[in-house]
Design a protein around this motif. Structure first.
Motif, short mmCIF file in Angstrom:
data_model
loop_
_atom_site.label_atom_id
_atom_site.label_comp_id
_atom_site.label_asym_id
_atom_site.label_seq_id
_atom_site.Cartn_x
_atom_site.Cartn_y
_atom_site.Cartn_z
N LEU A 1 4.89 -9.01 4.49
CA LEU A 1 3.82 -8.38 3.71
C LEU A 1 2.53 -8.28 4.51
O LEU A 1 1.47 -8.05 3.96
N LYS A 2 2.66 -8.44 5.82
CA LYS A 2 1.50 -8.33 6.69
C LYS A 2 0.94 -6.91 6.59
O LYS A 2 1.68 -5.94 6.69
N ARG B 1 -1.98 -12.23 -7.43
CA ARG B 1 -2.01 -13.42 -6.57
C ARG B 1 -0.89 -13.38 -5.54
O ARG B 1 0.25 -13.05 -5.86
N ALA B 2 -1.20 -13.77 -4.34
CA ALA B 2 -0.19 -13.82 -3.27
C ALA B 2 0.85 -14.89 -3.55
O ALA B 2 1.98 -14.80 -3.08
N LYS C 1 4.68 -0.66 -0.39
CA LYS C 1 5.14 -0.23 0.94
C LYS C 1 5.31 1.29 0.93
O LYS C 1 5.98 1.84 0.06
N ASP C 2 4.67 1.95 1.88
CA ASP C 2 4.80 3.40 2.02
C ASP C 2 6.16 3.76 2.60
O ASP C 2 6.57 3.22 3.62
N VAL C 3 6.84 4.69 1.93
CA VAL C 3 8.10 5.23 2.43
C VAL C 3 8.03 6.75 2.24
O VAL C 3 8.54 7.28 1.26
#
Length: 91
Positions: free
Chosen positions: A28-29, A36-37, A77-79
């Motif tokens: 998840l960088k 919350r993480a 996440k971009d896809v």
């Protein structure tokens, strides 16, 4: 009466769940995140900004985050899909 009956059924049941909860290690960088993480549930959404199906699910995701505030977080996440003309630029 129904509640008592259901409780009696549950107390007599001999159900054992042997399947572990699904887990996947996902980096998840540099990933945008809401919530919350360290939330117990992490929803990782892989989406394309031009995808109509991705857009349709957004109200349900928003509802989950609101109803389970502090318990659910969402990472995006971009896809970009090749069949969407502006997807790559949007991502």
């Amino acid at each position: 009466m129904k509640t008592a009956y259901m409780q009696s059924l549950h107390s007599q049941a001999k159900v054992v769940i042997n399947v572990a909860a699904p887990r996947a290690q996902i980096s998840l960088k540099n990933t945008p995140m809401r919530g919350r993480a360290d939330a117990p549930v992490m929803l990782v959404e892989y989406a394309d900004y031009e995808c109509p199906y991705c857009q349709q699910i957004q109200p349900a995701v928003d509802k989950l985050v609101a109803e389970y505030a502090g318990k659910v977080s969402v990472a995006f996440k971009d896809v970009p899909l090749p069949n969407h003309a502006n997807a790559q630029k949007s991502a």
